[in-house]
Design an enzyme around this catalytic site. Structure first.
Site, PDB file in Angstrom:
ATOM      1  N   CYS A 109      -3.042   1.742   6.659  1.00 29.40           N
ATOM      2  CA  CYS A 109      -3.225   1.037   7.937  1.00 29.40           C
ATOM      3  C   CYS A 109      -3.912   1.909   8.972  1.00 29.40           C
ATOM      4  CB  CYS A 109      -1.891   0.514   8.464  1.00 29.40           C
ATOM      5  SG  CYS A 109      -0.636   1.793   8.580  1.00 29.40           S
ATOM      6  N   GLU A 138       4.595  -4.772  12.419  1.00 30.06           N
ATOM      7  CA  GLU A 138       3.674  -3.622  12.298  1.00 30.06           C
ATOM      8  C   GLU A 138       2.458  -4.126  11.541  1.00 30.06           C
ATOM      9  OE1 GLU A 138       3.647  -0.648  13.442  1.00 30.06           O
ATOM     10  OE2 GLU A 138       5.699   0.011  13.804  1.00 30.06           O
ATOM     11  N   LEU A 139       1.298  -4.201  12.201  1.00 31.45           N
ATOM     12  CA  LEU A 139       0.170  -4.945  11.626  1.00 31.45           C
ATOM     13  C   LEU A 139      -1.020  -4.036  11.320  1.00 31.45           C
ATOM     14  CD1 LEU A 139       0.639  -8.019  13.985  1.00 31.45           C
ATOM     15  CD2 LEU A 139       1.676  -7.595  11.753  1.00 31.45           C
ATOM     16  N   GLY A 162       2.542  -5.680   7.621  1.00 29.88           N
ATOM     17  CA  GLY A 162       1.508  -6.355   6.845  1.00 29.88           C
ATOM     18  C   GLY A 162       0.314  -6.672   7.717  1.00 29.88           C
ATOM     19  N   SER A 163      -0.419  -7.696   7.315  1.00 30.42           N
ATOM     20  CA  SER A 163      -1.687  -7.993   7.985  1.00 30.42           C
ATOM     21  C   SER A 163      -1.466  -8.703   9.325  1.00 30.42           C
ATOM     22  CB  SER A 163      -2.553  -8.864   7.079  1.00 30.42           C
ATOM     23  OG  SER A 163      -1.907 -10.098   6.862  1.00 30.42           O
ATOM     24  N   LYS A 210      12.000  -8.698   1.153  1.00 31.33           N
ATOM     25  CA  LYS A 210      10.990  -9.436   0.359  1.00 31.33           C
ATOM     26  C   LYS A 210       9.779  -8.519   0.242  1.00 31.33           C
ATOM     27  CE  LYS A 210       7.633 -11.749   0.145  1.00 31.33           C
ATOM     28  NZ  LYS A 210       6.489 -11.225  -0.656  1.00 31.33           N
ATOM     29  N   PRO A 211       9.719  -7.737  -0.861  1.00 28.01           N
ATOM     30  CA  PRO A 211       8.582  -6.828  -1.014  1.00 28.01           C
ATOM     31  C   PRO A 211       7.325  -7.575  -1.445  1.00 28.01           C
ATOM     32  CG  PRO A 211      10.006  -6.695  -2.938  1.00 28.01           C
ATOM     33  CD  PRO A 211      10.656  -7.680  -1.998  1.00 28.01           C
ATOM     34  N   GLU A 236     -10.750  -5.668   9.512  1.00 27.71           N
ATOM     35  CA  GLU A 236     -10.161  -4.595   8.711  1.00 27.71           C
ATOM     36  C   GLU A 236     -10.778  -4.597   7.306  1.00 27.71           C
ATOM     37  OE1 GLU A 236      -5.893  -4.903   8.030  1.00 27.71           O
ATOM     38  OE2 GLU A 236      -5.705  -2.724   8.085  1.00 27.71           O
ATOM     39  N   ASN A 294       0.811  -1.225   0.000  1.00 25.51           N
ATOM     40  CA  ASN A 294       0.000   0.000   0.000  1.00 25.51           C
ATOM     41  C   ASN A 294       0.845   1.277   0.000  1.00 25.51           C
ATOM     42  OD1 ASN A 294       0.733  -0.597   2.692  1.00 25.51           O
ATOM     43  ND2 ASN A 294      -0.990   0.572   3.485  1.00 25.51           N
TER      44      ASN A 294
HETATM   45  P1  NAD Z   1       0.011  -9.322   3.875  1.00 26.99           P
HETATM   46  O1  NAD Z   1       0.146  -9.586   5.318  1.00 26.99           O
HETATM   47  O2  NAD Z   1      -0.924 -10.153   3.077  1.00 26.99           O
HETATM   48  O3  NAD Z   1       1.432  -9.412   3.142  1.00 26.99           O
HETATM   49  C1  NAD Z   1       2.555  -8.671   3.602  1.00 26.99           C
HETATM   50  C2  NAD Z   1       3.837  -9.347   3.094  1.00 26.99           C
HETATM   51  O4  NAD Z   1       3.965 -10.625   3.713  1.00 26.99           O
HETATM   52  C3  NAD Z   1       3.871  -9.587   1.596  1.00 26.99           C
HETATM   53  O5  NAD Z   1       5.175  -9.315   1.135  1.00 26.99           O
HETATM   54  C4  NAD Z   1       3.550 -11.077   1.494  1.00 26.99           C
HETATM   55  O6  NAD Z   1       4.055 -11.698   0.325  1.00 26.99           O
HETATM   56  C5  NAD Z   1       4.234 -11.624   2.729  1.00 26.99           C
HETATM   57  N1  NAD Z   1       3.718 -12.903   3.249  1.00 26.99           N
HETATM   58  C6  NAD Z   1       2.496 -13.445   3.088  1.00 26.99           C
HETATM   59  N2  NAD Z   1       2.401 -14.610   3.780  1.00 26.99           N
HETATM   60  C7  NAD Z   1       3.588 -14.791   4.404  1.00 26.99           C
HETATM   61  C8  NAD Z   1       4.102 -15.786   5.288  1.00 26.99           C
HETATM   62  N3  NAD Z   1       3.363 -16.820   5.702  1.00 26.99           N
HETATM   63  N4  NAD Z   1       5.365 -15.647   5.752  1.00 26.99           N
HETATM   64  C9  NAD Z   1       6.120 -14.588   5.394  1.00 26.99           C
HETATM   65  N5  NAD Z   1       5.688 -13.612   4.556  1.00 26.99           N
HETATM   66  C10 NAD Z   1       4.432 -13.707   4.067  1.00 26.99           C
HETATM   67  O7  NAD Z   1      -0.391  -7.767   3.781  1.00 26.99           O
HETATM   68  P2  NAD Z   1      -0.705  -6.884   2.483  1.00 26.99           P
HETATM   69  O8  NAD Z   1      -2.023  -7.284   1.917  1.00 26.99           O
HETATM   70  O9  NAD Z   1       0.479  -6.844   1.600  1.00 26.99           O
HETATM   71  O10 NAD Z   1      -0.815  -5.421   3.162  1.00 26.99           O
HETATM   72  C11 NAD Z   1      -1.957  -4.951   3.806  1.00 26.99           C
HETATM   73  C12 NAD Z   1      -1.850  -5.111   5.308  1.00 26.99           C
HETATM   74  O11 NAD Z   1      -0.689  -4.423   5.793  1.00 26.99           O
HETATM   75  C13 NAD Z   1      -3.020  -4.474   6.053  1.00 26.99           C
HETATM   76  O12 NAD Z   1      -3.430  -5.326   7.091  1.00 26.99           O
HETATM   77  C14 NAD Z   1      -2.427  -3.182   6.609  1.00 26.99           C
HETATM   78  O13 NAD Z   1      -3.115  -2.673   7.732  1.00 26.99           O
HETATM   79  C15 NAD Z   1      -1.041  -3.615   6.928  1.00 26.99           C
HETATM   80  N6  NAD Z   1      -0.137  -2.459   7.061  1.00 26.99           N
HETATM   81  C16 NAD Z   1       0.286  -2.072   8.306  1.00 26.99           C
HETATM   82  C17 NAD Z   1       1.101  -0.952   8.459  1.00 26.99           C
HETATM   83  C18 NAD Z   1       1.584  -0.482   9.815  1.00 26.99           C
HETATM   84  O14 NAD Z   1       2.421   0.423   9.866  1.00 26.99           O
HETATM   85  N7  NAD Z   1       1.129  -1.039  10.918  1.00 26.99           N
HETATM   86  C19 NAD Z   1       1.496  -0.223   7.319  1.00 26.99           C
HETATM   87  C20 NAD Z   1       1.056  -0.652   6.066  1.00 26.99           C
HETATM   88  C21 NAD Z   1       0.238  -1.766   5.944  1.00 26.99           C
END
Ligand code: NAD
Length: 452
Positions: free
Chosen positions: A261, A227-228, A205-206, A155-156, A355, A132
């Site tokens: 987020c 950071e979730l 991420g999530s 790993k983006p 969310e 995002n």
């Molecule tokens: P996601 O959790 O689906 O993926 C994030 C990353 O993790 C990706 O690079 C993905 O390929 C990787 N990934 C997926 N499964 C994995 C596993 N089992 N092991 C290791 N890596 C794995 O999240 P998304 O859809 O890319 O991003 C949206 C989420 O990120 C939302 O929940 C949002 O709130 C959160 N977010 C949080 C912040 C913050 O600062 N707290 C900032 C930005 C986004």
């Protein structure tokens, strides 16, 4: 095998990168480990001096890289270019100074004992990031890791590999070999990286993936910074400047199509001002222009993917069939575009708990401050929150909201030096500010007796 990145506005391919074979990941991590002592030996001042070398690049190339970011992710061009610029310029220089100060050895003395407190690198760090904010999220995880003396494997997100690759190449232009490497792919590559011989997992991420990472890190007790997600509330008290609150809600619920987020997803408004707030909020939302991020005057771009769009539309449909009122938007969705939507909801609905990560804001009317606080706190999340009201009363309400970052009559970001931090299931470890920078390093003390 190529990983192709598609423009969410047009469906066209923007470009591709090679997927990293899972079997190659241990070798990449081994190279990062071999490079780590040399990088650490530069000391924090030496590392800052190296990284200062990229400050101008992000500013000079912000148009070109911003165009790529928007093509790949969909956000309006001015936001894409601004995000690129935010990784360099004076902001980067100030950040490097703050990190240097936070990570220098400290001396502690109490008359009997002389202690040196050092912030030592963990070793090899992984940075696993979402789509995002596809350049600033890698930056926020990579920069403190490097400054702490770790080498990094990034790993983006598989949705936005191209801009992350550009980011890495810019840093690689000044860094010694193997200090920053990139692994491309989706969850298989993420899992393999977490399982490899690394010491720190810096993840944004999530919440769901964060929990899986924590489980995978447990056997080796690998350090984590997670950071979730969030489900941020906005509380509007009955002595608030309702016009300002509505303006804030429209900006903060729909910016980046709600794919932020700290988006405002839940709004608790007191009965006395609820009608006026809803009217002003709906009016502001109706003025937003939805369209391709490259078009002039666009405020809201597309969702990143069909999966994300289906999740958002599914939540809207479920809420409406459970009796939610449509206050604004709610129809006209097409392609990957979801119209900014305001729902009059019930706190028990799924859309108030899970969310959304899309342009949807739900309004619930509350009787008093206590009810607002109770409902604002009633989710597993605790990332950001905002309270609008007279300063002192809003400040008191803000103190009672269990979120990492609470804004009073403004957004959630704190003064320079503040951390970016979540409570409850929004975070486990955090980054930003001196306290956050130190999470990317291992604290150690060495002590001796002071001569008396
Ligand atoms: P996601 O959790 O689906 O993926 C994030 C990353 O993790 C990706 O690079 C993905 O390929 C990787 N990934 C997926 N499964 C994995 C596993 N089992 N092991 C290791 N890596 C794995 O999240 P998304 O859809 O890319 O991003 C949206 C989420 O990120 C939302 O929940 C949002 O709130 C959160 N977010 C949080 C912040 C913050 O600062 N707290 C900032 C930005 C986004």
């Amino acid at each position: 095998m190529p990983l192709t990145s598609f423009n969410p506005a047009t469906g066209e391919a923007v470009g591709s990168v090679p997927v990293t074979p899972v079997e190659a990941i241990p070798g990449i991590v081994a190279r990062a480990r071999a490079a780590q002592p040399g990088w650490a030996a530069l000391g924090v001042e030496g590392r800052a001096a190296v990284l200062r070398g990229v400050a101008d690049v992000f500013v000079d190339r912000s148009d070109e890289l911003g165009d790529l970011l928007t093509a790949e992710m969909g956000k309006p061009l001015r936001e894409g270019r601004g995000e690129v610029r935010s990784c360099g310029g004076p902001g980067l220089l100030a950040e490097l100074d703050e990190m240097t100060a936070a990570l220098r050895p400290e001396v502690l003395k109490d008359g009997r004992t002389y202690t040196e407190l050092i912030h030592q690198p963990f070793g090899v760090a992984s940075a696993i990031t979402p789509w995002n904010f596809p350049i600033s999220m890698p930056h926020w995880m990579v920069l403190p890791s490097l400054m702490a003396g770790n080498t990094v494997v990034l790993k983006p997100s598989e949705e936005t590999p191209l801009i992350a690759q550009e980011y890495a190449e810019i840093l690689q232009g000044v860094l010694p070999p193997d200090v920053l490497q990139v692994v491309h792919g989706a969850d298989d590559q993420g899992k393999a990286l977490v399982a490899a011989d690394i010491d720190l997992i810096a993840f944004t991420g999530s919440r769901e993936v964060g929990k899986r990472i924590l489980e995978a890190a447990a056997p080796g007790l690998k350090r984590v910074v997670l950071e979730l997600g969030g489900k941020d509330p906005l509380v509007v008290l009955d002595d608030a400047d309702v016009n300002k609150a509505a303006g804030f809600a429209a900006r903060n619920s729909f910016r980046n199509a709600g794919q932020v987020c700290v988006s405002t997803e839940r709004i608790y408004v007191q009965d006395g001002v609820a009608d006026e707030f809803e009217r002003l909020f709906a009016h502001r939302a109706s003025q937003l222009t939805v369209g391709e991020g490259t078009a002039e005057g666009v405020d809201v771009g597309p969702m990143i993917s069909a999966r994300q769009r289906d999740h958002v539309l599914g939540q809207i449909d479920a809420a409406v069939s459970d009796g939610a009122r449509v206050i604004g938007g709610g129809d006209g969705h097409h392609g990957l575009y979801v119209m900014p939507t305001i729902l009059g909801a019930d706190h028990s609905m799924d859309v108030m708990q899970r969310e959304t990560f899309g342009p949807v804001a739900c309004v619930v009317r509350v009787a008093d401050d206590n009810e607002a606080v109770r409902l604002a706190n009633d989710t597993p999340f605790g990332l950001g929150a905002v309270v609008f009201g007279s300063e002192d009363r809003a400040w008191n309400v803000a103190q009672r909201i269990d979120a990492g970052m609470v804004g009073v009559n403004r957004g959630v970001g704190g003064a320079h030096g503040s951390p970016w931090v979540g409570t409850k299931e929004s975070g486990y470890g955090f980054h930003g500010g001196p306290h956050g920078h130190r999470q990317f390093a291992q604290a150690r003390i060495v002590s001796r007796r002071t001569e008396t």
